[in-house]
Design a protein around this motif. Structure first.
Motif, mmCIF file in Angstrom:
data_model
loop_
_atom_site.group_PDB
_atom_site.id
_atom_site.type_symbol
_atom_site.label_atom_id
_atom_site.label_comp_id
_atom_site.label_asym_id
_atom_site.label_seq_id
_atom_site.Cartn_x
_atom_site.Cartn_y
_atom_site.Cartn_z
ATOM 1 N N ALA A 90 24.404 -2.488 39.071
ATOM 2 C CA ALA A 90 25.156 -3.580 38.446
ATOM 3 C C ALA A 90 24.276 -4.367 37.482
ATOM 4 C CB ALA A 90 25.701 -4.512 39.526
ATOM 5 N N PRO A 91 24.887 -4.966 36.481
ATOM 6 C CA PRO A 91 24.097 -5.823 35.594
ATOM 7 C C PRO A 91 23.605 -7.041 36.375
ATOM 8 C CG PRO A 91 26.442 -6.019 35.113
ATOM 9 C CD PRO A 91 26.297 -4.913 36.118
ATOM 10 N N PRO A 92 22.488 -7.615 35.976
ATOM 11 C CA PRO A 92 21.959 -8.768 36.699
ATOM 12 C C PRO A 92 22.953 -9.929 36.716
ATOM 13 C CG PRO A 92 20.386 -8.001 35.053
ATOM 14 C CD PRO A 92 21.651 -7.238 34.843
ATOM 15 N N ALA A 93 23.137 -10.503 37.879
ATOM 16 C CA ALA A 93 23.996 -11.682 38.015
ATOM 17 C C ALA A 93 23.154 -12.956 37.986
ATOM 18 C CB ALA A 93 24.798 -11.601 39.310
ATOM 19 N N GLY A 94 21.840 -12.793 38.071
ATOM 20 C CA GLY A 94 20.924 -13.928 38.029
ATOM 21 C C GLY A 94 19.851 -13.689 36.985
ATOM 22 N N SER A 95 19.118 -14.735 36.660
ATOM 23 C CA SER A 95 18.112 -14.620 35.607
ATOM 24 C C SER A 95 16.681 -14.801 36.111
ATOM 25 C CB SER A 95 18.390 -15.647 34.510
ATOM 26 O OG SER A 95 18.354 -16.957 35.055
ATOM 27 N N THR A 96 16.513 -15.197 37.357
ATOM 28 C CA THR A 96 15.182 -15.437 37.893
ATOM 29 C C THR A 96 14.640 -14.165 38.533
ATOM 30 O OG1 THR A 96 15.808 -17.726 38.369
ATOM 31 C CG2 THR A 96 13.818 -16.889 39.444
ATOM 32 N N GLY A 97 13.571 -13.636 37.972
ATOM 33 C CA GLY A 97 12.946 -12.437 38.524
ATOM 34 C C GLY A 97 12.067 -12.778 39.711
ATOM 35 N N VAL A 98 12.117 -11.961 40.744
ATOM 36 C CA VAL A 98 11.344 -12.231 41.953
ATOM 37 C C VAL A 98 9.846 -12.235 41.674
ATOM 38 C CG1 VAL A 98 11.302 -9.837 42.773
ATOM 39 C CG2 VAL A 98 11.095 -11.690 44.405
ATOM 40 N N LEU A 99 9.368 -11.330 40.852
ATOM 41 C CA LEU A 99 7.934 -11.283 40.568
ATOM 42 C C LEU A 99 7.488 -12.466 39.718
ATOM 43 C CD1 LEU A 99 7.382 -7.454 40.067
ATOM 44 C CD2 LEU A 99 7.046 -8.835 42.132
ATOM 45 N N ASP A 100 8.332 -12.907 38.800
ATOM 46 C CA ASP A 100 8.026 -14.117 38.034
ATOM 47 C C ASP A 100 7.984 -15.331 38.956
ATOM 48 O OD1 ASP A 100 7.943 -12.637 35.694
ATOM 49 O OD2 ASP A 100 10.018 -13.106 35.145
ATOM 50 N N TRP A 101 8.943 -15.381 39.906
ATOM 51 C CA TRP A 101 8.978 -16.499 40.851
ATOM 52 C C TRP A 101 7.716 -16.499 41.707
ATOM 53 C CZ3 TRP A 101 8.540 -17.473 45.953
ATOM 54 C CH2 TRP A 101 8.920 -18.748 46.390
ATOM 55 N N VAL A 102 7.319 -15.348 42.199
ATOM 56 C CA VAL A 102 6.106 -15.253 43.022
ATOM 57 C C VAL A 102 4.900 -15.735 42.219
ATOM 58 C CG1 VAL A 102 4.501 -13.645 44.136
ATOM 59 C CG2 VAL A 102 6.954 -13.472 44.587
ATOM 60 N N ALA A 103 4.787 -15.307 40.976
ATOM 61 C CA ALA A 103 3.652 -15.714 40.139
ATOM 62 C C ALA A 103 3.617 -17.230 39.947
ATOM 63 C CB ALA A 103 3.712 -15.011 38.783
ATOM 64 N N SER A 104 4.773 -17.838 39.746
ATOM 65 C CA SER A 104 4.808 -19.283 39.509
ATOM 66 C C SER A 104 4.697 -20.103 40.792
ATOM 67 C CB SER A 104 6.067 -19.671 38.730
ATOM 68 O OG SER A 104 7.223 -19.416 39.493
ATOM 69 N N HIS A 105 4.823 -19.464 41.948
ATOM 70 C CA HIS A 105 4.708 -20.153 43.236
ATOM 71 C C HIS A 105 3.599 -19.559 44.101
ATOM 72 C CE1 HIS A 105 8.714 -21.352 41.908
ATOM 73 N NE2 HIS A 105 8.564 -22.396 42.674
ATOM 74 N N ALA A 106 2.613 -18.926 43.470
ATOM 75 C CA ALA A 106 1.565 -18.214 44.209
ATOM 76 C C ALA A 106 0.834 -19.113 45.207
ATOM 77 C CB ALA A 106 0.583 -17.578 43.237
ATOM 78 N N ALA A 107 0.620 -20.369 44.840
ATOM 79 C CA ALA A 107 -0.118 -21.278 45.735
ATOM 80 C C ALA A 107 0.646 -21.575 47.020
ATOM 81 C CB ALA A 107 -0.433 -22.581 45.005
ATOM 82 N N GLU A 108 1.971 -21.407 47.005
ATOM 83 C CA GLU A 108 2.804 -21.698 48.175
ATOM 84 C C GLU A 108 3.109 -20.462 49.013
ATOM 85 O OE1 GLU A 108 6.395 -23.588 46.602
ATOM 86 O OE2 GLU A 108 5.190 -24.004 44.832
ATOM 87 N N CYS A 109 3.000 -19.294 48.414
ATOM 88 C CA CYS A 109 3.402 -18.054 49.100
ATOM 89 C C CYS A 109 2.432 -17.712 50.230
ATOM 90 C CB CYS A 109 3.474 -16.901 48.110
ATOM 91 S SG CYS A 109 4.836 -17.034 46.952
ATOM 92 N N GLY A 110 2.984 -17.474 51.393
ATOM 93 C CA GLY A 110 2.191 -17.045 52.531
ATOM 94 C C GLY A 110 1.408 -18.131 53.230
ATOM 95 N N VAL A 111 1.606 -19.385 52.866
ATOM 96 C CA VAL A 111 0.860 -20.480 53.485
ATOM 97 C C VAL A 111 1.340 -20.726 54.917
ATOM 98 C CG1 VAL A 111 0.339 -22.947 53.341
ATOM 99 C CG2 VAL A 111 0.352 -21.548 51.267
ATOM 100 N N HIS A 112 2.644 -20.634 55.135
ATOM 101 C CA HIS A 112 3.230 -20.863 56.455
ATOM 102 C C HIS A 112 4.081 -19.670 56.855
ATOM 103 C CE1 HIS A 112 2.055 -25.092 56.460
ATOM 104 N NE2 HIS A 112 2.500 -25.156 55.209
ATOM 105 N N TYR A 113 4.064 -19.389 58.137
ATOM 106 C CA TYR A 113 4.924 -18.333 58.658
ATOM 107 C C TYR A 113 6.314 -18.900 58.898
ATOM 108 C CZ TYR A 113 6.926 -14.831 61.704
ATOM 109 O OH TYR A 113 7.751 -13.886 62.247
ATOM 110 N N ALA A 114 7.335 -18.232 58.412
ATOM 111 C CA ALA A 114 8.721 -18.666 58.601
ATOM 112 C C ALA A 114 9.394 -17.711 59.579
ATOM 113 C CB ALA A 114 9.458 -18.684 57.270
ATOM 114 N N SER A 115 9.634 -18.185 60.776
ATOM 115 C CA SER A 115 10.237 -17.363 61.817
ATOM 116 C C SER A 115 11.726 -17.154 61.565
ATOM 117 C CB SER A 115 10.046 -18.035 63.181
ATOM 118 O OG SER A 115 10.848 -17.412 64.159
ATOM 119 N N GLU A 116 12.132 -15.892 61.563
ATOM 120 C CA GLU A 116 13.548 -15.547 61.389
ATOM 121 C C GLU A 116 14.386 -16.130 62.527
ATOM 122 O OE1 GLU A 116 16.910 -13.650 59.702
ATOM 123 O OE2 GLU A 116 14.917 -13.912 58.869
#
Length: 130
Positions: A90-116
């Motif tokens: 399907a064509p993209p329904a959103g415009s935010t790429g996951v890898l771009d988001w990870v790059a812009s939030h790198a300092a926050e990624c993996g800092v805390h464990y989020a229990s399902e």
């Protein structure tokens, strides 16, 4: 799809009449390996990424889940990854790429464990700990 993109999509669809089926996907077209490798690169990590038999991955996930008291990966999720269900035609329904988001939030990624499971038991408490 990013949560903000999904919210915009939901609001837009809520204004329409009738039923529709939308594949709510973002702009990235990634295999699971590309996702893992891409995330590691954007986080500045050097990790060996190698394929494993699905049964081994499931077993390792079950052992890790027991240690954490959580759900790490289900057999259904492994089947979905193996069937390449991370992507859609399907064509993209959103415009935010996951890898771009990870790059812009790198300092926050993996800092805390989020229990399902904790998130399902008490959403306020689970997110307050982040």
């Amino acid at each position: 799809i990013h949560v903000d993109d999904l919210a915009k999509l939901a609001v837009a669809e809520g204004k329409t009449i009738g039923n529709s089926v939308i594949d709510a996907v973002g702009p990235d077209r990634l295999t699971y390996r590309e996702l893992v490798v891409g995330m590691a690169r954007r986080l500045g990590l050097k990790r060996l990424v190698m394929g494993m038999p699905p049964a081994f991955v499931w077993l390792a996930g079950q052992m890790t889940a027991r240690l954490l008291g959580d759900v790490v990966i289900t057999w259904e999720e492994i089947e979905g990854i193996m069937a390449n269900l991370l992507d859609s035609e399907a064509p993209p329904a959103g415009s935010t790429g996951v890898l771009d988001w990870v790059a812009s939030h790198a300092a926050e990624c993996g800092v805390h464990y989020a229990s399902e499971l904790a998130r399902r038991r008490n959403i306020v408490e689970a997110y307050d700990q982040l």
